[in-house]
Design a protein around this motif. Structure first.
Motif, mmCIF file in Angstrom:
data_model
loop_
_atom_site.group_PDB
_atom_site.id
_atom_site.type_symbol
_atom_site.label_atom_id
_atom_site.label_comp_id
_atom_site.label_asym_id
_atom_site.label_seq_id
_atom_site.Cartn_x
_atom_site.Cartn_y
_atom_site.Cartn_z
ATOM 1 N N LYS A 61 1.128 -3.866 -0.675
ATOM 2 C CA LYS A 61 0.703 -5.026 0.122
ATOM 3 C C LYS A 61 1.547 -6.241 -0.225
ATOM 4 N N VAL A 84 -5.173 2.497 -5.700
ATOM 5 C CA VAL A 84 -5.414 1.060 -5.522
ATOM 6 C C VAL A 84 -4.232 0.264 -6.089
ATOM 7 N N ARG A 112 -1.795 -2.210 -4.011
ATOM 8 C CA ARG A 112 -1.523 -3.604 -4.382
ATOM 9 C C ARG A 112 -0.019 -3.886 -4.333
ATOM 10 N N TYR A 161 -7.982 -5.072 -0.179
ATOM 11 C CA TYR A 161 -7.759 -4.812 -1.601
ATOM 12 C C TYR A 161 -9.020 -5.151 -2.398
#
Lengths: 293, 98
Positions: free
Chosen positions: A137, A130, A134, A34
């Motif tokens: 994850k 992205v 996030r 990340y």
């Protein structure tokens, strides 16, 4: 569908797989990945800014070249007015050189603008991916066991990895294009600096301007001389005409002047009237003083 | 099936739509093989236009793998060839390090 597209797809997939193979504890590496994504995102944003800077520089140069082209057109016009076709031709020849530069710049400008737009869109897409990564994850870390997480991580990685590959290519491409433009822009800067394209600030004068100015000042002197000669030659007959001409207007102005006189007299009178009181104010105290002594 | 057009994003296509692309795909391959830039540009434009019109866009916030990856519409021959020769590094800067 096979052939080259499959091969291109394979490249992207191979890279993602290779990256995944390196992971020992995938869940810990999610955070690291990340971070790398955020770094790439920053790089993309810098790329957009770089391209925008180059685009603005080209706009400035195009403005300078335009100013020069206009100036050369004016010079050609002036040269023709004083009958110097050779100078006019020289000015127009230089202008056509500039116009070639200008049209090159316009093509580059359009290209850079295209790259800028593409990179901006790529940056927005990557930002969205992205953000999605996030979220994913955090879910993976919180919800899944190590074994399950592995599969989920593979999914998340391949999706973002591909996007990053795409955006990485876009940046690389924009950087290459920008570098080319900068080299060209530098060359034009050098041309401007060397005086070959003339100085747009007008501090240094090019030869055409100098010659035109010489011609202009010569013809100014000649004109002035001719005017003086004419005045002298006309001499006695011209003078009375001028006097007569001057007599006309004052007569017409007399009535207003007379009308203005009374007020001005009144003002003078008022001043005169004001003066004595000032004296009289001083006088009375003087008198009592004299009386007291 | 999900198809990525480089520089543009991803599209979701039905199997039927994918089958319709086959002839257009051949034209691109031929152009690359013969090194003809004009032919490549034309073939790519036709192919990508078909994908854009028959497919639906995959939203930006979806993380999905593409089944096929296609070069950008304005790709040059060199870029496509470089893409094909590319194998070891540089394409995925974000996850290439351990």
């Amino acid at each position: 569908m096979a052939g080259i597209f499959q091969r291109i797809s394979m490249i992207f997939r191979a890279k993602t797989d290779k990256a995944l193979d390196k992971l020992e504890d995938p869940r810990q590496t999610l955070d690291y990945s990340y971070q790398r994504q955020l770094e790439l995102l920053q790089k993309v944003r810098r790329g957009v800014a770089d391209v925008a800077t180059s685009r603005k520089r080209i706009e400035l140069q195009a403005n300078q070249l335009n100013t020069q082209a206009d100036k050369l057109t004016n010079q050609a016009q002036k040269a023709l007015e004083v009958g110097r076709e050779d100078l006019a031709r020289e000015a127009l020849t230089r202008r056509s050189g500039l116009q070639q530069q200008l049209s090159d710049l316009q093509v580059q400008h359009a290209q850079l603008q295209g790259e800028e737009e593409k990179l901006t869109r790529a940056s927005q897409r990557l930002q969205a991916k992205v953000d999605a990564f996030r979220t994913k994850k955090e879910t993976i870390k919180a919800t899944y066991s190590a074994a399950e997480a592995q599969t989920r991580i593979n999914e998340a990685f391949s999706g973002i990895g591909e996007e990053m590959g795409d955006v990485g290519l876009a940046i690389q491409r924009a950087e290459d294009k920008t570098a080319q433009m900068q080299a060209r822009a530098g060359a034009i800067d050098e041309l401007l600096a060397s005086g070959a394209l003339d100085d747009p600030t007008g501090t240094a004068k090019d030869d055409i301007t100098l010659e035109l100015e010489q011609l202009a000042s010569t013809s100014d002197v000649e004109n002035e001389l001719a005017r003086m000669k004419a005045a002298l030659a006309a001499g006695p007959s011209a003078a009375p005409q001028a006097i007569e001409g001057q007599q006309g207007p004052p007569q017409a102005q007399q009535p207003p002047a007379q009308a203005a006189e009374p007020p001005s007299l009144g003002a003078q009178q008022a001043q005169e009237y004001q003066a004595p009181p000032a004296q009289s104010q001083e006088a009375p105290p003087a008198q009592p003083q004299g009386d007291l002594r | 099936m999900i198809v990525r057009i480089l520089n543009e994003g991803q599209w979701r296509l039905s199997d039927e739509a994918v089958r319709g692309l086959n002839s257009l795909d051949d034209a691109v391959e031929q152009a690359v093989a013969s090194g003809d830039q004009d032919q490549l540009t034309r073939a790519l434009h036709t192919l990508l236009d078909r994908i854009r019109t028959t497919g639906t866009r995959v939203p930006d916030e979806e993380l999905e793998d593409s089944d096929l990856i296609l070069p950008a519409a304005d790709s040059t021959l060199e870029e496509v060839q470089q893409l094909l020769s590319e194998s070891e590094e540089g394409l995925i800067p974000g996850v290439s390090a351990p």
